[in-house]
Design a protein around this motif. Structure first.
Motif, PDB file in Angstrom:
ATOM      1  N   SER A 133      56.516 -27.816 -62.854  1.00  0.00           N
ATOM      2  CA  SER A 133      57.955 -27.597 -63.005  1.00  0.00           C
ATOM      3  C   SER A 133      58.148 -26.142 -63.439  1.00  0.00           C
ATOM      4  O   SER A 133      57.177 -25.419 -63.663  1.00  0.00           O
ATOM      5  CB  SER A 133      58.542 -28.543 -64.047  1.00  0.00           C
ATOM      6  OG  SER A 133      58.108 -28.191 -65.339  1.00  0.00           O
ATOM      7  N   GLY A 134      59.352 -25.732 -63.593  1.00  0.00           N
ATOM      8  CA  GLY A 134      59.573 -24.344 -63.999  1.00  0.00           C
ATOM      9  C   GLY A 134      60.594 -23.686 -63.103  1.00  0.00           C
ATOM     10  O   GLY A 134      61.175 -22.677 -63.421  1.00  0.00           O
ATOM     11  N   GLU A 135      60.824 -24.288 -61.941  1.00  0.00           N
ATOM     12  CA  GLU A 135      61.791 -23.713 -61.017  1.00  0.00           C
ATOM     13  C   GLU A 135      63.049 -24.572 -60.937  1.00  0.00           C
ATOM     14  O   GLU A 135      63.998 -24.219 -60.301  1.00  0.00           O
ATOM     15  CB  GLU A 135      61.175 -23.610 -59.636  1.00  0.00           C
ATOM     16  CG  GLU A 135      59.972 -22.678 -59.583  1.00  0.00           C
ATOM     17  CD  GLU A 135      59.573 -22.417 -58.156  1.00  0.00           C
ATOM     18  OE1 GLU A 135      58.412 -22.741 -57.805  1.00  0.00           O
ATOM     19  OE2 GLU A 135      60.409 -21.929 -57.387  1.00  0.00           O
ATOM     20  N   SER A 136      62.988 -25.714 -61.587  1.00  0.00           N
ATOM     21  CA  SER A 136      64.141 -26.617 -61.507  1.00  0.00           C
ATOM     22  C   SER A 136      65.002 -26.408 -62.738  1.00  0.00           C
ATOM     23  O   SER A 136      64.597 -26.675 -63.857  1.00  0.00           O
ATOM     24  CB  SER A 136      63.670 -28.055 -61.444  1.00  0.00           C
ATOM     25  OG  SER A 136      64.792 -28.929 -61.492  1.00  0.00           O
ATOM     26  N   TYR A 137      66.210 -25.927 -62.546  1.00  0.00           N
ATOM     27  CA  TYR A 137      67.046 -25.563 -63.674  1.00  0.00           C
ATOM     28  C   TYR A 137      67.856 -26.719 -64.230  1.00  0.00           C
ATOM     29  O   TYR A 137      68.489 -26.576 -65.261  1.00  0.00           O
ATOM     30  CB  TYR A 137      68.010 -24.446 -63.260  1.00  0.00           C
ATOM     31  CG  TYR A 137      67.266 -23.226 -62.783  1.00  0.00           C
ATOM     32  CD1 TYR A 137      66.662 -22.366 -63.678  1.00  0.00           C
ATOM     33  CD2 TYR A 137      67.156 -22.944 -61.426  1.00  0.00           C
ATOM     34  CE1 TYR A 137      65.967 -21.244 -63.241  1.00  0.00           C
ATOM     35  CE2 TYR A 137      66.466 -21.822 -60.983  1.00  0.00           C
ATOM     36  CZ  TYR A 137      65.876 -20.979 -61.903  1.00  0.00           C
ATOM     37  OH  TYR A 137      65.193 -19.875 -61.465  1.00  0.00           O
ATOM     38  N   THR A 138      67.871 -27.845 -63.559  1.00  0.00           N
ATOM     39  CA  THR A 138      68.809 -28.858 -64.017  1.00  0.00           C
ATOM     40  C   THR A 138      68.187 -30.164 -64.468  1.00  0.00           C
ATOM     41  O   THR A 138      68.909 -31.092 -64.773  1.00  0.00           O
ATOM     42  CB  THR A 138      69.814 -29.201 -62.912  1.00  0.00           C
ATOM     43  OG1 THR A 138      69.099 -29.703 -61.780  1.00  0.00           O
ATOM     44  CG2 THR A 138      70.634 -28.000 -62.514  1.00  0.00           C
ATOM     45  N   PHE A 139      66.895 -30.275 -64.570  1.00  0.00           N
ATOM     46  CA  PHE A 139      66.386 -31.556 -65.021  1.00  0.00           C
ATOM     47  C   PHE A 139      65.404 -31.438 -66.179  1.00  0.00           C
ATOM     48  O   PHE A 139      64.254 -31.859 -66.083  1.00  0.00           O
ATOM     49  CB  PHE A 139      65.805 -32.358 -63.872  1.00  0.00           C
ATOM     50  CG  PHE A 139      65.810 -33.852 -64.149  1.00  0.00           C
ATOM     51  CD1 PHE A 139      65.208 -34.743 -63.293  1.00  0.00           C
ATOM     52  CD2 PHE A 139      66.416 -34.365 -65.296  1.00  0.00           C
ATOM     53  CE1 PHE A 139      65.222 -36.110 -63.546  1.00  0.00           C
ATOM     54  CE2 PHE A 139      66.435 -35.726 -65.572  1.00  0.00           C
ATOM     55  CZ  PHE A 139      65.831 -36.603 -64.683  1.00  0.00           C
ATOM     56  N   HIS A 140      65.872 -30.875 -67.265  1.00  0.00           N
ATOM     57  CA  HIS A 140      65.074 -30.804 -68.477  1.00  0.00           C
ATOM     58  C   HIS A 140      64.707 -32.202 -68.969  1.00  0.00           C
ATOM     59  O   HIS A 140      63.689 -32.369 -69.630  1.00  0.00           O
ATOM     60  CB  HIS A 140      65.845 -30.074 -69.576  1.00  0.00           C
ATOM     61  CG  HIS A 140      65.729 -28.575 -69.458  1.00  0.00           C
ATOM     62  ND1 HIS A 140      66.179 -27.865 -68.371  1.00  0.00           N
ATOM     63  CD2 HIS A 140      65.198 -27.664 -70.309  1.00  0.00           C
ATOM     64  CE1 HIS A 140      65.939 -26.591 -68.538  1.00  0.00           C
ATOM     65  NE2 HIS A 140      65.342 -26.416 -69.705  1.00  0.00           N
ATOM     66  N   GLY A 141      65.537 -33.180 -68.658  1.00  0.00           N
ATOM     67  CA  GLY A 141      65.262 -34.551 -69.091  1.00  0.00           C
ATOM     68  C   GLY A 141      63.887 -35.000 -68.679  1.00  0.00           C
ATOM     69  O   GLY A 141      63.138 -35.602 -69.452  1.00  0.00           O
ATOM     70  N   ARG A 142      63.506 -34.695 -67.452  1.00  0.00           N
ATOM     71  CA  ARG A 142      62.221 -35.119 -66.920  1.00  0.00           C
ATOM     72  C   ARG A 142      61.127 -34.117 -67.243  1.00  0.00           C
ATOM     73  O   ARG A 142      60.036 -34.505 -67.679  1.00  0.00           O
ATOM     74  CB  ARG A 142      62.352 -35.272 -65.396  1.00  0.00           C
ATOM     75  CG  ARG A 142      61.082 -35.609 -64.647  1.00  0.00           C
ATOM     76  CD  ARG A 142      61.277 -35.393 -63.137  1.00  0.00           C
ATOM     77  NE  ARG A 142      61.423 -33.992 -62.828  1.00  0.00           N
ATOM     78  CZ  ARG A 142      62.116 -33.518 -61.785  1.00  0.00           C
ATOM     79  NH1 ARG A 142      62.700 -34.346 -60.952  1.00  0.00           N
ATOM     80  NH2 ARG A 142      62.197 -32.224 -61.583  1.00  0.00           N
ATOM     81  N   ASP A 143      61.413 -32.817 -67.041  1.00  0.00           N
ATOM     82  CA  ASP A 143      60.352 -31.826 -67.076  1.00  0.00           C
ATOM     83  C   ASP A 143      60.002 -31.319 -68.467  1.00  0.00           C
ATOM     84  O   ASP A 143      58.893 -30.811 -68.674  1.00  0.00           O
ATOM     85  CB  ASP A 143      60.752 -30.625 -66.203  1.00  0.00           C
ATOM     86  CG  ASP A 143      60.997 -31.064 -64.755  1.00  0.00           C
ATOM     87  OD1 ASP A 143      61.904 -30.505 -64.113  1.00  0.00           O
ATOM     88  OD2 ASP A 143      60.275 -31.969 -64.287  1.00  0.00           O
ATOM     89  N   ASP A 175      70.310 -44.316 -59.999  1.00  0.00           N
ATOM     90  CA  ASP A 175      69.485 -43.500 -59.113  1.00  0.00           C
ATOM     91  C   ASP A 175      68.087 -43.350 -59.688  1.00  0.00           C
ATOM     92  O   ASP A 175      67.670 -44.152 -60.522  1.00  0.00           O
ATOM     93  CB  ASP A 175      70.163 -42.154 -58.847  1.00  0.00           C
ATOM     94  CG  ASP A 175      70.165 -41.252 -60.064  1.00  0.00           C
ATOM     95  OD1 ASP A 175      70.607 -40.097 -59.925  1.00  0.00           O
ATOM     96  OD2 ASP A 175      69.731 -41.670 -61.147  1.00  0.00           O
ATOM     97  N   GLY A 176      67.357 -42.364 -59.269  1.00  0.00           N
ATOM     98  CA  GLY A 176      65.952 -42.262 -59.666  1.00  0.00           C
ATOM     99  C   GLY A 176      65.702 -41.404 -60.883  1.00  0.00           C
ATOM    100  O   GLY A 176      64.551 -41.236 -61.285  1.00  0.00           O
ATOM    101  N   ALA A 177      66.769 -40.873 -61.505  1.00  0.00           N
ATOM    102  CA  ALA A 177      66.568 -39.888 -62.562  1.00  0.00           C
ATOM    103  C   ALA A 177      65.812 -40.466 -63.762  1.00  0.00           C
ATOM    104  O   ALA A 177      64.815 -39.898 -64.219  1.00  0.00           O
ATOM    105  CB  ALA A 177      67.908 -39.314 -63.005  1.00  0.00           C
ATOM    106  N   VAL A 178      66.282 -41.590 -64.270  1.00  0.00           N
ATOM    107  CA  VAL A 178      65.625 -42.175 -65.444  1.00  0.00           C
ATOM    108  C   VAL A 178      64.216 -42.639 -65.085  1.00  0.00           C
ATOM    109  O   VAL A 178      63.276 -42.467 -65.865  1.00  0.00           O
ATOM    110  CB  VAL A 178      66.454 -43.351 -65.998  1.00  0.00           C
ATOM    111  CG1 VAL A 178      65.689 -44.094 -67.077  1.00  0.00           C
ATOM    112  CG2 VAL A 178      67.777 -42.838 -66.538  1.00  0.00           C
ATOM    113  N   SER A 179      64.046 -43.204 -63.899  1.00  0.00           N
ATOM    114  CA  SER A 179      62.724 -43.663 -63.490  1.00  0.00           C
ATOM    115  C   SER A 179      61.741 -42.499 -63.393  1.00  0.00           C
ATOM    116  O   SER A 179      60.559 -42.643 -63.714  1.00  0.00           O
ATOM    117  CB  SER A 179      62.801 -44.396 -62.150  1.00  0.00           C
ATOM    118  OG  SER A 179      61.512 -44.850 -61.763  1.00  0.00           O
ATOM    119  N   ALA A 180      62.225 -41.330 -62.948  1.00  0.00           N
ATOM    120  CA  ALA A 180      61.342 -40.170 -62.899  1.00  0.00           C
ATOM    121  C   ALA A 180      60.891 -39.786 -64.310  1.00  0.00           C
ATOM    122  O   ALA A 180      59.726 -39.429 -64.530  1.00  0.00           O
ATOM    123  CB  ALA A 180      62.050 -38.996 -62.229  1.00  0.00           C
TER     124      ALA A 180
END
Lengths: 315, 315, 315
Positions: free
Chosen positions: A159-169, A50-55
């Motif tokens: 960022s700051g409101e997304s609780y589940t993607f520390h990987g990207r943010d 999916d797009g997670a790593v690309s992000a």
């Protein structure tokens, strides 16, 4: 006229010297701050479908378009902190000093686990959740410093409101800033005591009166080869010569599950196809395989701190 | 004062000229030796689930931080020398001249197979074990030179005791030194006779009185399309027009296993969903597919030098 | 002599100034034309097991050896235009402005579908077949311009006879030329009306009197988490506080297939292992998961425009 000429010549001299100096400095790739750029290496359990790593990559290139962003692997088994830590241990020191590794295996996201950047005495940086994944790196290379990421300044804008993607943010962002030289290691955040890095307990390699003991930290997944954490130096204490027989016993949660007698060889080709062999793997640790077969699958061997081995020379 | 000025002006002139010259030279990315840098492309049968490929990349970037290191694929089926060789053949000439390919499919590691760097007449370099994997590349592009890797100088410092990871310690290392310009091709090692490159024997594409013969070198794995080694120029000799019927027979070890009659179309969409079609693939070779289906799986077709095809025009 | 000196000084001054100017200009990476370089990001449904994607990369590096070529993913399910479009939507805006995306999911290759480059109002470029894959990107970011690729000038030299690999011969080639600055956007080809971009119809997120409606655009494939297109701002209209219960109903082709009541939490860890949870995903859209479980597999949920959801607060 003469004064003009003089002024012209002096400024020419200055310009020329400045140019030459700048050229000399630019021979090494530099970021705006003047620090050298380092590679950024990513590892996750996200997969690449999916797009997670690309992000994460996009955020890194957004920090610095000239960064080298490479992958370790994104196929770490789900939530498997230990295997992720082992892949860092297996790979990191083949990368140049100063390389920044971002490793995101984070079943504890949103809980009280800390986000850190660990600097080893070998001069490499490891960014990610401090959940035990740095156990082997810390043990082998030593912790020079440990810093907690100050997310008030080291977090992707917006960022700051997304609780589940520390990987990207957080992690990819901080890793990129550090690798590019946009921030120094000190600017990552406040120092933590080096000895406070979370470590998972496991049976370290040892020689008990001619019986070598250790664990199966990981499988060589593609081939089903069984790796141990028993290093060459320890194995040599048994005095086993090439082609001589060795007995290996595998335990899961202290119960014996498999025994094999195999010769010690330099390569798989030292035994017939399908036969077991003991050898030194690419990290120079003892390993067991079937020549062109899958030892782990055939014998239902898995890996982790609850899988132990005993190795003896066969008289 | 006048003499000082003169000296200053002359040195300024010199510096300025030097700077300008260096700038002009640096317009093309250069390594320390002044040679241009080329891309390094990696292929293995290691998979990407552990640290093996990443260690190869780390070694390459350690040789030169500015290298472009890209992947061909790491999903070559285990030990499958022929498929690995075909993927090189399928891909290499879409890369710029001078590109260095490192291909590590090495069931014979530790045996007497040579480690080589092959230079084709098309100007590209191929690093790896000489075990037949360069058969198709050598045949199509021609061998300009063949050199054996001198491991006494072209081996990662500190390696030498690990018997099973030539991919990282020799091949990635040599490939990176060559791609970055750190060494010249001559510095790889001693020349071998060009004709000595190991070649796997197989049925070359031929037209026997209106029956085209060839092999199934590989499957288009994702879709199950069956590729042949029969090129467009040979197919055209049958005089088959678009939409006209063709008969294809598939043999395994000389035994007939499957027959199909299908039209020759320019695209899959030329037949209804699930129907067979003969077309020219992205290498302009004859191939057979099911539109939005898997021909190979459905008809139990595999690939390799023991899989042959016969193609005739249906009157 | 004096005249010679004067001449020397003046040329030194000139050279020095030129060098300094060039150095200043080269501080930003530039291509031959002087335009800035941008990253090129590739997405396909080809998989990475053969040479197809590598050939695309080779063509891109052949256009410009200094390009950053990265992957989004190559694991888009076969022919799945909608999922490919969603991955672009999920990822694109984490990449810097000016990034060029090449997305090749092309079941209609060879038919009358157009090959385009879409420029969004967010300043990013999307290269590929205009078959509905740009639906979500166009809707969220707006179409600034739409241009049809003029294949008479924007096609890899020597191609033209291969009917099935536009990914390599047209899309990767054009994308690389645009990303490197070798061509401007205007040089891609003739403008098409912005509103003519192909759009797939689907249920947009809406609040009908306290019932939120939307679709399952995609699954978070690795974990089986079910993503919706219902954004945080809409969810907040229900006035659900953290830990409060929510009812979710899943429909396939308008038939109810699954119902669940779950709490709204900030992270998966907010519920016990194996229990359902509603949360905001990394795009800040509503999603449903099982903590360390696979909701989609367990409940036979899939994704696409024919999968709809209804969400209500439980009183």
């Amino acid at each position: 006229m003469k004064k003009l000429l003089t002024a012209l010549c002096l400024s020419a001299a200055l310009t020329g010297l400045t140019a030459a100096t700048a050229l000399a400095a630019s021979a090494t790739p530099t970021a705006a701050t003047g620090s050298a750029k380092h590679a950024l290496v990513l590892q996750t359990d996200f997969g690449t479908s999916d797009g997670a790593v690309s992000a994460m990559r996009g955020v890194a290139y957004g920090v610095d378009a000239g960064l080298t962003v490479a992958d370790l692997t994104h196929d770490i088994p789900d939530y498997d902190i230990w295997v992720g830590g082992y892949r860092l241990f297996q790979t990191a020191n083949y990368w140049p000093e100063g390389t920044v590794f971002v490793s995101v295996i984070d079943p504890g996201v949103g809980t009280t686990r800390k986000s850190v950047v660990l600097k080893t005495k070998a001069g490499r940086y490891f960014v990610g959740p401090d959940n035990g994944q740095f156990t082997l790196i810390a043990e082998r290379d030593g912790v020079a410093e440990l810093r907690e990421i100050d997310e008030s300044i080291n977090r992707r804008a917006g960022s700051g409101e997304s609780y589940t993607f520390h990987g990207r943010d957080v992690y990819a962002y901080v890793g990129a800033r550090l690798a590019s030289g946009a921030i120094s290691y000190e600017q990552v955040g406040p120092a933590l005591p080096s000895e406070s890095v979370i470590r998972i307990a496991y049976q370290k390699a040892a020689n008990n009166n001619g019986t070598l003991r250790g664990i199966i930290p990981v499988l060589d997944v593609k081939y089903g080869n069984v790796w141990t954490n028993i290093p060459k130096q320890l194995f040599e204490q048994l005095g086993v010569k090439e082609h001589e027989q060795v007995q290996v016993r595998f335990f899961h949660n202290k119960k014996l599950v498999n025994t094999v007698v195999a010769p010690y060889e330099h390569t798989f080709g030292g035994v017939a196809k399908g036969k077991p062999v003991l050898y030194l793997n690419s990290l120079l640790d003892v390993a067991i395989a079937l020549n062109q077969g899958n030892y782990a699958a055939k014998n239902k061997i898995e890996s982790g701190v609850d899988w132990e081995v005993e190795i003896r020379k066969v008289k």
